[in-house]
Scaffold this active site. Structure first.
Site, PDB file in Angstrom:
ATOM      1  N   HIS A  20       0.825  -1.204   0.000  1.00  0.00           N
ATOM      2  CA  HIS A  20       0.000   0.000   0.000  1.00  0.00           C
ATOM      3  C   HIS A  20       0.867   1.266   0.000  1.00  0.00           C
ATOM      4  O   HIS A  20       0.550   2.243  -0.673  1.00  0.00           O
ATOM      5  CB  HIS A  20      -0.942  -0.001   1.219  1.00  0.00           C
ATOM      6  CG  HIS A  20      -1.995  -1.066   1.131  1.00  0.00           C
ATOM      7  ND1 HIS A  20      -3.337  -0.791   1.023  1.00  0.00           N
ATOM      8  CD2 HIS A  20      -1.903  -2.415   1.109  1.00  0.00           C
ATOM      9  CE1 HIS A  20      -4.019  -1.916   0.960  1.00  0.00           C
ATOM     10  NE2 HIS A  20      -3.170  -2.928   1.012  1.00  0.00           N
ATOM     11  N   ASP A 124      -6.073   5.597   2.263  1.00  0.00           N
ATOM     12  CA  ASP A 124      -6.220   4.182   1.963  1.00  0.00           C
ATOM     13  C   ASP A 124      -7.582   3.670   2.452  1.00  0.00           C
ATOM     14  O   ASP A 124      -8.142   4.193   3.421  1.00  0.00           O
ATOM     15  CB  ASP A 124      -5.105   3.406   2.652  1.00  0.00           C
ATOM     16  CG  ASP A 124      -4.945   2.017   2.082  1.00  0.00           C
ATOM     17  OD1 ASP A 124      -4.002   1.807   1.309  1.00  0.00           O
ATOM     18  OD2 ASP A 124      -5.777   1.127   2.401  1.00  0.00           O
TER      19      ASP A 124
END
Ligand code: UDP
Length: 478
Positions: A20, A124
Site C-alpha cells: 500500500h 487508503d
C-alpha cells in the site's frame, strides 16, 4: 516544475503495508511533479521505509513533499512497542488489534485537517473513517484501494448479486453475473468475502465509506481494463481515476531500486547476473511482501523450478526472525549454482522485471506485482494466495491472456494452498517459457507494456486523468 496547481494541497494517508505504501508514495511523486503541494501522513517508524524514495524524488526537481507523523498507539491496543507496520505484527490474530490502533489515529488526523485545511484527502481504504473526518471540514476524500478496476467492479458486483449463494458446494463454479468475460469462480477462491468473522463489520464500514467518498484513484490504466472501468463508472455509478501504472513514475535506476529503503541484494550483483543471460531466458519468482509459505510449499516450488529446466531468480522472502533459514535440500543450491539466484529478503523487483533476460514471472498476483509485470511486458505464471489475488489471476489468464494458472484452488491467509504440487509448477513454467503458446503470450504482454508506457506519457490516458482530477479538485476548492 509545474506551478499552475500550486494552490492545491493534498493529504496522502497510506496504510502501513508495503503493497500500500509503495504505490501511494509513487502517486504522491506524480502529484508533486505536477506542482501540487503534497503531505504524507504516517507514523514515525514508517517514515524510514520510504524516506529514500522521497529523497531521490527531490533530485527530479519536483515540488517538495511534506511528511507529518502521528504517534501509533500500539501499546494501547496490546501490540508490542515498535509495531507500526503490518510486517511487524507478531501473529495474524493480532491484525484486528492493528486495525483498532488505526482507528485511534482518527483524532490526531482530524487535528491535522483542522490546522492545515488541505483541499483533498487521499486515504487508503483501511481508513474508512477518513471520509467522515474529511467531510467535517468540507474536504473531499478519495479512496486508494491499491487494486484493479476489474477487482473493484467484481467485488461490487458480487456484493450486489451474491451469486455464490446458488452453488451447492464450495468447489462448484459460478459465473459473476452482469460482468464482462464470463468469469467463473468458486466459493473457495473468494475466501474472505464470504467469511462472517470479526472482520465482516470492518469490511462493511469500508464499503459504506467508499460509497460516500468523492471517488477512487486507481493504480491502473484505462486501456488495460476498459470494460471493467466502464462497468465501474457507467453501470455501478462510481467515480474513478485510473492514473497508473504508478511504478512507471520511477525513471532512473535509483528510483526503481529504492521504492523501499533497502534491498537484500546488491542491485549491481543481481543485474550483472542477469546481464550474463540470454533474452527471455530467466523466470522471476516472487510472492510479494506478506505471503509466508511453509517449508513444504517452498520444497514444491524448488522441485518445480528444477524440473522445468529454466534459469530463475527466486525471492524467497525473509523467514521469521526466530526460525532457521530454510534450504530446499542439501544439493539444491549447489546444483542450481549457475542456473538460479536465490534472494532471501527484499529484491529490487521493478529493476529485475524490466531486464530483458526475464522471460516470465511466477507471481502471487498482488496487484502491484501484477501491474509491474504488465508494465514490464512479462507473461506470468499465476499463483494467487489471498486478498483479491484470484480476480487478478482471472484478468491475466482469461481476459488479457498473458498468463497461465498454476492451479490454486483455495484462498488462504498468506500460507498458500497446499494442494499445489511441483509438477503443476513445472508444467506452468514450461508453458509460459518454451511451449508453443509462449510466443503469443509474450507478444501480447509486450503490446500491453507499450500501452502502459503511452498511458503515463504526457497526453496519455493516465496523464490526462491525473490532470482532469487535479483541475476538478482545484475547481472544488474555489
Ligand atoms: N516488492 C519488491 N521486492 C520484493 C518483494 C516485493 O520490490 O522482494 C514490491 C513489489 O514490487 C510490489 C510490492 O512490493 O510493488 C508488493 O505488492 P503486491 O501488491 O504485489 O503484493 P503484497 O505484498 O501487497 O502481497
Amino acid at each position: 516544475m509545474g506551478t499552475k496547481y500550486d494552490s492545491l494541497h493534498i493529504f496522502f494517508f497510506p496504510f502501513m503495508a508495503h503493497g500500500h505504501v509503495i504505490p501511494l508514495v509513487d502517486m504522491v511523486k506524480l502529484f508533486a511533479a505536477k506542482g501540487v503541494k503534497t503531505t504524507i501522513i504516517t507514523t514515525p517508524l514508517n517514515v524510514p521505509t520510504f524516506s529514500k524514495a522521497i529523497e531521490n524524488a527531490k533530485t527530479h526537481r519536483i515540488k517538495e513533499i511534506q511528511i507529518q507523523t502521528i504517534k501509533f498507539p500500539n501499546v494501547e491496543v496490546g501490540l508490542p512497542e515498535g509495531c507500526e507496520h503490518v510486517d511487524s505484527i507478531p501473529s495474524p490474530n493480532l491484525f484486528p488489534a492493528f486495525l483498532e490502533a488505526i482507528a485511534l489515529l482518527k483524532e490526531p488526523f482530524e487535528q491535522f485537517l483542522f490546522q492545515q485545511r488541505p483541499n483533498c484527502v487521499v486515504a487508503d481504504m483501511f481508513f474508512p473513517w477518513a471520509t467522515n473526518s474529511a467531510a467535517k471540514f468540507g474536504i473531499p476524500r478519495l479512496v486508494f484501494h491499491g487494486i484493479s478496476l476489474f477487482s473493484l467492479s467484481a467485488t461490487a458486483t458480487m456484493t450486489l448479486y451474491e451469486p455464490y449463494n446458488n452453488t451447492s458446494s464450495d468447489s462448484e463454479l459460478f459465473v459473476i453475473p452482469n460482468f464482462p468475460g464470463e468469469i467463473k469462480m468458486t466459493r473457495l477462491q473468494v475466501g474472505n468475502l464470504l467469511s462472517k468473522d470479526e472482520m465482516s463489520s470492518f469490511w462493511k464500514e469500508v464499503h459504506e465509506s467508499d460509497v460516500k467518498s468523492y471517488g477512487v484513484v486507481v493504480n491502473s490504466f484505462y486501456e488495460l481494463e476498459k470494460d471493467y472501468a466502464d462497468l465501474y463508472v457507467k453501470k455501478l455509478g462510481r467515480k474513478a481515476w485510473p492514473i497508473g501504472p504508478l511504478s512507471l513514475c520511477n525513471k532512473d535506476k535509483e528510483d526503481k531500486t529504492y521504492r523501499r529503503n533497502k534491498t537484500s541484494i546488491d542491485d549491481h550483483e543481481c543485474l550483472k547476473w542477469l546481464d550474463s543471460k540470454r533474452s527471455n531466458s530467466v523466470v522471476y519468482v516472487c510472492f510479494g511482501s506478506v505471503v509466508r509459505f511453509p517449508n513444504s510449499m517452498l520444497r514444491e516450488i524448488a522441485m518445480g523450478l528444477e524440473a522445468s529446466g529454466q534459469q530463475f531468480i527466486w525471492v524467497m522472502g525473509k523467514q521469521k526472525e526466530d526460525s532457521e533459514e530454510w534450504v530446499p535440500d542439501e544439493g539444491f543450491e549447489k546444483r542450481m549454482e549457475h542456473k538460479g539466484l536465490i534472494i532471501r529478503g527484499w529484491a529490487p523487483q521493478v529493476l529485475i522485471l524490466e531486464h530483458e533476460a526475464i522471460g516470465a514471472f511466477v507471481t502471487h498476483c498482488g496487484w502491484n506485482s501484477t501491474l509491474e509485470g504488465v508494465a514490464a511486458g512479462v507473461p506470468m505464471i499465476t499463483f494467487p494466495v489471498s486478498a483479491e489475488q484470484f480476480y487478478n489471476e482471472k484478468l491475466l489468464t482469461e481476459v488479457l491472456k498473458i498468463g497461465v494458472p498454476v492451479g490454486v484452488k483455495k484462498w488462504t491467509l498468506f500460507v498458500g494452498d497446499d494442494s499445489v504440487k511441483w509438477d503443476a509448477i513445472e508444467k506452468a513454467v514450461k508453458r509460459v517459457m518454451v511451449e508453443e503458446e509462449a510466443e503469443g503470450m509474450r507478444n501480447r504482454a509486450k503490446a500491453l507494456a507499450q500501452m502502459a508506457r503511452l498511458a503515463v506519457e504526457e497526453g496519455g490516458s493516465s496523464d490526462l486523468n491525473l490532470d482532469a482530477l487535479i483541475v476538478e479538485l482545484c475547481s472544488l476548492s474555489h
